[in-house]
Design a protein around this motif. Structure first.
Motif, PDB file in Angstrom:
ATOM      1  N   SER A  99       0.827  -1.202   0.000  1.00  0.00           N
ATOM      2  CA  SER A  99       0.000   0.000   0.000  1.00  0.00           C
ATOM      3  C   SER A  99       0.866   1.259   0.000  1.00  0.00           C
ATOM      4  O   SER A  99       1.971   1.293   0.543  1.00  0.00           O
ATOM      5  N   THR A 100       0.322   2.328  -0.613  1.00  0.00           N
ATOM      6  CA  THR A 100       0.968   3.647  -0.577  1.00  0.00           C
ATOM      7  C   THR A 100       0.341   4.550   0.487  1.00  0.00           C
ATOM      8  O   THR A 100       0.760   5.697   0.641  1.00  0.00           O
ATOM      9  N   ASP A 101      -0.636   4.038   1.213  1.00  0.00           N
ATOM     10  CA  ASP A 101      -1.310   4.800   2.257  1.00  0.00           C
ATOM     11  C   ASP A 101      -0.359   4.993   3.441  1.00  0.00           C
ATOM     12  O   ASP A 101       0.184   4.013   3.958  1.00  0.00           O
ATOM     13  N   PRO A 102      -0.115   6.236   3.888  1.00  0.00           N
ATOM     14  CA  PRO A 102       0.784   6.452   5.030  1.00  0.00           C
ATOM     15  C   PRO A 102       0.301   5.761   6.301  1.00  0.00           C
ATOM     16  O   PRO A 102       1.115   5.434   7.177  1.00  0.00           O
ATOM     17  N   HIS A 103      -1.002   5.538   6.435  1.00  0.00           N
ATOM     18  CA  HIS A 103      -1.511   4.829   7.605  1.00  0.00           C
ATOM     19  C   HIS A 103      -1.050   3.376   7.608  1.00  0.00           C
ATOM     20  O   HIS A 103      -0.809   2.793   8.673  1.00  0.00           O
ATOM     21  N   ALA A 104      -0.927   2.789   6.426  1.00  0.00           N
ATOM     22  CA  ALA A 104      -0.421   1.424   6.327  1.00  0.00           C
ATOM     23  C   ALA A 104       1.036   1.369   6.768  1.00  0.00           C
ATOM     24  O   ALA A 104       1.445   0.466   7.523  1.00  0.00           O
ATOM     25  N   ALA A 105       1.822   2.328   6.308  1.00  0.00           N
ATOM     26  CA  ALA A 105       3.235   2.381   6.706  1.00  0.00           C
ATOM     27  C   ALA A 105       3.366   2.581   8.208  1.00  0.00           C
ATOM     28  O   ALA A 105       4.219   1.962   8.861  1.00  0.00           O
ATOM     29  N   GLU A 106       2.524   3.434   8.777  1.00  0.00           N
ATOM     30  CA  GLU A 106       2.589   3.689  10.215  1.00  0.00           C
ATOM     31  C   GLU A 106       2.222   2.440  11.011  1.00  0.00           C
ATOM     32  O   GLU A 106       2.823   2.174  12.066  1.00  0.00           O
ATOM     33  N   ALA A 107       1.262   1.660  10.515  1.00  0.00           N
ATOM     34  CA  ALA A 107       0.896   0.422  11.200  1.00  0.00           C
ATOM     35  C   ALA A 107       2.083  -0.540  11.253  1.00  0.00           C
ATOM     36  O   ALA A 107       2.355  -1.155  12.292  1.00  0.00           O
ATOM     37  N   LEU A 108       2.814  -0.660  10.153  1.00  0.00           N
ATOM     38  CA  LEU A 108       3.990  -1.524  10.134  1.00  0.00           C
ATOM     39  C   LEU A 108       5.085  -0.999  11.057  1.00  0.00           C
ATOM     40  O   LEU A 108       5.747  -1.777  11.766  1.00  0.00           O
ATOM     41  N   GLU A 109       5.266   0.306  11.053  1.00  0.00           N
ATOM     42  CA  GLU A 109       6.278   0.908  11.937  1.00  0.00           C
ATOM     43  C   GLU A 109       5.933   0.682  13.399  1.00  0.00           C
ATOM     44  O   GLU A 109       6.819   0.389  14.219  1.00  0.00           O
ATOM     45  N   LEU A 110       4.660   0.811  13.742  1.00  0.00           N
ATOM     46  CA  LEU A 110       4.250   0.590  15.126  1.00  0.00           C
ATOM     47  C   LEU A 110       4.424  -0.876  15.516  1.00  0.00           C
ATOM     48  O   LEU A 110       4.862  -1.180  16.636  1.00  0.00           O
ATOM     49  N   PHE A 111       4.098  -1.781  14.602  1.00  0.00           N
ATOM     50  CA  PHE A 111       4.287  -3.206  14.868  1.00  0.00           C
ATOM     51  C   PHE A 111       5.753  -3.486  15.214  1.00  0.00           C
ATOM     52  O   PHE A 111       6.059  -4.149  16.216  1.00  0.00           O
ATOM     53  N   ALA A 112       6.671  -2.982  14.375  1.00  0.00           N
ATOM     54  CA  ALA A 112       8.102  -3.204  14.617  1.00  0.00           C
ATOM     55  C   ALA A 112       8.542  -2.552  15.923  1.00  0.00           C
ATOM     56  O   ALA A 112       9.312  -3.140  16.700  1.00  0.00           O
ATOM     57  N   TYR A 113       8.063  -1.341  16.173  1.00  0.00           N
ATOM     58  CA  TYR A 113       8.427  -0.620  17.403  1.00  0.00           C
ATOM     59  C   TYR A 113       8.008  -1.402  18.642  1.00  0.00           C
ATOM     60  O   TYR A 113       8.771  -1.523  19.618  1.00  0.00           O
ATOM     61  N   ARG A 114       6.801  -1.962  18.598  1.00  0.00           N
ATOM     62  CA  ARG A 114       6.322  -2.715  19.756  1.00  0.00           C
ATOM     63  C   ARG A 114       7.128  -3.999  19.961  1.00  0.00           C
ATOM     64  O   ARG A 114       7.390  -4.411  21.086  1.00  0.00           O
ATOM     65  N   VAL A 115       7.524  -4.646  18.874  1.00  0.00           N
ATOM     66  CA  VAL A 115       8.382  -5.827  19.001  1.00  0.00           C
ATOM     67  C   VAL A 115       9.707  -5.444  19.643  1.00  0.00           C
ATOM     68  O   VAL A 115      10.202  -6.125  20.553  1.00  0.00           O
ATOM     69  N   VAL A 116      10.302  -4.340  19.180  1.00  0.00           N
ATOM     70  CA  VAL A 116      11.594  -3.901  19.721  1.00  0.00           C
ATOM     71  C   VAL A 116      11.480  -3.572  21.200  1.00  0.00           C
ATOM     72  O   VAL A 116      12.339  -3.961  22.010  1.00  0.00           O
ATOM     73  N   ARG A 117      10.435  -2.854  21.592  1.00  0.00           N
ATOM     74  CA  ARG A 117      10.255  -2.507  23.009  1.00  0.00           C
ATOM     75  C   ARG A 117      10.120  -3.741  23.880  1.00  0.00           C
ATOM     76  O   ARG A 117      10.762  -3.864  24.925  1.00  0.00           O
ATOM     77  N   GLU A 118       9.274  -4.670  23.451  1.00  0.00           N
ATOM     78  CA  GLU A 118       9.073  -5.880  24.252  1.00  0.00           C
ATOM     79  C   GLU A 118      10.329  -6.752  24.243  1.00  0.00           C
ATOM     80  O   GLU A 118      10.675  -7.363  25.261  1.00  0.00           O
ATOM     81  N   ALA A 119      11.018  -6.830  23.110  1.00  0.00           N
ATOM     82  CA  ALA A 119      12.245  -7.619  23.040  1.00  0.00           C
ATOM     83  C   ALA A 119      13.295  -7.059  23.987  1.00  0.00           C
ATOM     84  O   ALA A 119      14.052  -7.809  24.614  1.00  0.00           O
TER      85      ALA A 119
END
Length: 398
Positions: free
Chosen positions: A286-306
């Protein structure tokens, strides 16, 4: 005649299955039935797959019980194969069930009391057990629990800071995805050598997602808790949030408990943040910035919990990606590894793009692996341990 064991993983609208030869657990076929209650689409693979569907597909619109009966009947029709036992993935084993168990009426009754702790999974798991019993009365059946692998958690890792009487009533951290973690733990000696007994984080990243910290290949910390709603952001589940948000939604927004349940379990996560999809592949295209933000948040949450799991382990020797997202999304693996560079993860971009088994750079302080998981094989192994020689005496009573 081949004695076989059947493994079932039942969901609300899907049924995954695998059929193994008892002698050596060679795979005969595996597959899944999706869109139960609607089209009932069947996908199969393996040397006996063609024979399984030779009699046709499940009836259109068939419910889960009818689909399970169809599957058992299809196995009965397989030339030279007889079914010796069935094993089931059961999400919640509670405080009592720390290992696989032979199913009887008393076990079923106790597992039914755990439905409120995993309402989106447990009832479907138990319904499949009942459907197999109805289709093949007397067939030995075994329940294998996603929570069991985490019963090695130290007491402090299990506790929530709640009144002690609630802890004594079983409100503790259970953890989930245990069958996946059990399978990966069994592979680590071949993959990591002596580091297999060191400090390892396994990231089970799929529509449901969690992390597990292993020391000596045993779980010492994990991100999911009392229920499978806790921890990481997931496909449609929110993961860990301020519990005050729930109180606010109930008291100030006057949402019903059922509406809050639906919001947190089916309308949050990647779907909620993107506003479009819970499918990582769709979001990456997707080119929707909301889609990109969802992926960024997913990765961020993995990093925080890791990061919290690295603290629990006292360091890190290896990081393992598994499950649908972990195995197939090079982009999210890259984002997570970049966020974990401080912990010694050094990613090889080319290996990551090719999804090689080892994607860390040569000389990386932390080994980074991509390992396909298999939640069915541990169940088949448990069937053999529990059923032993008596399964062959059950016969086909149908």
């Amino acid at each position: 005649m081949i004695d076989a064991v059947l493994v079932l993983n039942a969901g609300s609208s899907s049924l995954k299955f695998a059929l193994y030869e008892r002698d050596g657990l060679a795979l005969l076929c595996r597959g899944g039935i999706s869109e139960i209650g609607r089209a009932g689409k069947v996908k199969t693979s393996g040397p006996r797959a063609a024979g399984l569907t030779a009699g046709g597909a499940p009836p259109t619109g068939a419910d889960r019980d009818a689909v399970t009966r169809w599957l058992v009947s299809a196995i009965r029709r397989l030339d030279g194969v007889t079914l010796a036992a069935a094993g089931h993935r059961v999400v919640h084993g509670g405080a009592r069930f720390s290992a696989p168990v032979r199913i009887d009426p008393a076990v079923m009754a106790e597992l039914e009391t755990l439905i409120p702790l995993a309402p989106n999974h447990q009832q479907h798991n138990l319904a499949a057990i009942a459907a197999v019993e109805a289709a093949w009365p007397g067939l030995p059946q075994v329940a294998c629990f996603d929570t069991a692998f985490h019963r090695t958690l130290p007491r402090l890792a299990q506790l929530f800071p709640l009144p002690r009487e609630l802890t004594e009533q079983g409100i503790i951290r259970y953890g989930f995805h245990g069958l996946s973690y059990e399978y990966i733990a069994g592979l680590l000696p071949d993959l990591l050598g002596t580091r297999a007994s060191g400090r390892v984080i396994v990231a089970h990243l799929g529509s449901g997602a969690s992390l597990c910290a292993m020391a000596n290949r045993a779980s010492i910390a994990t991100t999911m808790g009392f229920t499978a709603l806790d921890g990481l952001m997931m496909g449609t589940r929110c993961g860990a949030i301020d519990p005050g948000i729930v109180l606010y939604l109930l008291n100030q927004r006057t949402m019903s408990p059922a509406a809050v349940d639906d919001l947190l379990n089916t309308r949050s996560g990647l779907l909620g943040v993107s506003g479009s999809s819970s499918d990582v592949h769709v979001l990456e295209e997707s080119t929707d910035p909301h889609a990109a933000e969802a992926l960024e948040l997913f990765a961020y949450r993995v990093v925080r919990e890791a990061g919290s799991l690295v603290a629990a382990l006292g360091g890190l020797d290896a990081f393992v990606f598994t499950a649908g997202i972990g195995e197939h999304s090079a982009r999210l693996r890259r984002m997570i590894c970049q966020g974990m560079a401080w912990a010694g993860l050094q990613l090889d971009a080319g290996r990551n793009d090719r999804a090689e088994g080892r994607i860390s750079r040569d000389g990386s302080p932390v080994d980074i692996l991509v390992v396909p998981t298999d939640e069915e094989l541990p169940i088949a192994r448990s069937l053999e341990r529990l059923i032993g020689g008596d399964a062959s005496q059950q016969g086909d009573t149908g």
